[in-house]
Write an enzyme that holds these catalytic residues in place. Sequence first.
Site, mmCIF file in Angstrom:
data_model
loop_
_atom_site.group_PDB
_atom_site.id
_atom_site.type_symbol
_atom_site.label_atom_id
_atom_site.label_comp_id
_atom_site.label_asym_id
_atom_site.label_seq_id
_atom_site.Cartn_x
_atom_site.Cartn_y
_atom_site.Cartn_z
ATOM 1 C CE LYS A 1 10.154 1.069 3.496
ATOM 2 N NZ LYS A 1 10.618 -0.275 3.924
ATOM 3 C CB SER B 1 7.408 -1.887 5.433
ATOM 4 O OG SER B 1 8.808 -1.783 5.303
ATOM 5 C CB SER C 1 10.498 -4.235 4.233
ATOM 6 O OG SER C 1 9.614 -4.376 5.306
HETATM 7 N N1 GLN Z 1 7.273 -7.495 8.140
HETATM 8 C C1 GLN Z 1 8.413 -7.331 8.956
HETATM 9 C C2 GLN Z 1 8.079 -6.448 10.127
HETATM 10 O O1 GLN Z 1 6.968 -6.076 10.235
HETATM 11 C C3 GLN Z 1 9.545 -6.760 8.165
HETATM 12 C C4 GLN Z 1 9.493 -5.307 7.985
HETATM 13 C C5 GLN Z 1 10.708 -4.744 7.314
HETATM 14 O O2 GLN Z 1 11.506 -5.466 6.716
HETATM 15 N N2 GLN Z 1 10.879 -3.445 7.458
HETATM 16 O O3 GLN Z 1 8.887 -6.140 10.947
#
Ligand code: GLN
Length: 486
Positions: free
Chosen positions: A75, A150, A174
């Site tokens: 990532k 994400s 994410s």
């Molecule tokens: N969707 C969650 C957020 O927006 C989780 C994001 C993540 O795990 N990086 O914070």
Amino acid sequence: MKEIIAPLSKMLSAGEISSAELTEKYISAIEADNEKYNAYVSTTFDKARKAAETADKMIADGTATALTGIPMTLKDNICSDGDLTTCCSKILRGFRPYYDATAWTKLKAQGAVMLGKTNMDEFAMGSTSETSCYGAPLNPRNTAHVTGGSSGGVASAVCANIAAYGLGSDTGGSVRQPASFCGIVGLKPTYGAVSRYGLIAYGSSLDQIGVLSNSVKDAAIVFDSISGVDENDQTSVDFDFGNIADSLGKADVKGLKIGIAQEYFEGINDEIKTAIFDAVKFFEDNGAEIVDIKLPVLKQALPVYYIIACAEASSNLGRYDGIRYGYRAENFNDVEEMILKTRTEGFGDEVKRRIMLGTYVLSSGYYDAYYKKACLLRENIIADFEDIFNTCDIIIAPTAPNTAFPLNFKGASPVEMYLSDIATVPINITGVPAISVPVKNDSNGLPIGMQIIGRKFSEKTIMNAAYFFEKNGNVQVDNFEGGVLL
Ligand code: GLN
């Protein structure tokens, strides 16, 4: 779902293909398909070719391991020495770290071949990967739909077979949610099981590096290789997990106590509910014991998460000032104006919203009412989960209340987007591990994911349950037909 890593490794060690040849196959597949999916935001093909040569030497001299010579991705928030690592944010445009994340150091030592960095929500803030400054990656199962987020680019690349596996990060879902949306496996380890050194921080008390792969065995092989204590991460923990990949398939689920909390199924779409209950029935038919549990604290998890995550983010993102990293605004009269302009121009809307929310909940006058209260509630949620795990071994729940949204669907309402994280955030708040595995497709042909959650450091238990389900549970999601096929 079919395994990818072990069969590739077997082909490599049998000399049926060299890592150099395999790497070329992946590079060609990326060149052919990446425009379709927007999964990779930068590639490192020259380095990959060199890594493949090293891997071929390791295979020849007998020092190869299960991951030697296998092409994969990171990532865009996981540092690798000299390679672009931008968190898909304009503010880190052109940023090349000069050190490797520990998880990557460990894979590199085994001869892993990194193909490039994959797309994500800006600074990992989002649930669709649409906040990326490079535009959203697309879901290979249906390119009119999002990948989730994400770690959407990793999920897209692994699903489309343009990476054999990938590392993502999971602060509130994410890794698991994009795995669920793309019909692959996503493992979020126990907080502290994998070093966070070299993972660009979002919410440090919640962040954890995780694995996206096509099968549970693949995830176990990678987890076995990246877990462990690290002197560069004071929150990493020295725990002996044993060899989880080797343990898979040796146990059944007789007597396994599975907790089911009705609260987890409120507001969940009916098709998902039915799919998960059918899976639970499968476990029951195979001798597992179903235990009704109560988790009223789930209602508090979402506000607690968004307060703590934003508070930590507002602090962590203070370092992007135009002086130390990446982007710097032009035309300013003094330092203060330079910082102001850099941050105004460099951050996207969602990141700005969270920095402002975080600064607000930490400000004097509101600190007690929001941040402190959220921290106290977090302790309650942790205590409740600990109690629950005295009555069951694992909890089964949906990974998300929905399957992959159409593109731009949630754009208008940030709160609606936050609500879709309801099933994943409690896991980060409490620091326990969870794995998302595909179950079946919904009536639109989009995959449904199931979460198997365990107590801290119970990776072996949750992965064994997930493996048992994957092998015997009539999973109706197949590996994607495209990219590099075995
Ligand atoms: N969707 C969650 C957020 O927006 C989780 C994001 C993540 O795990 N990086 O914070």
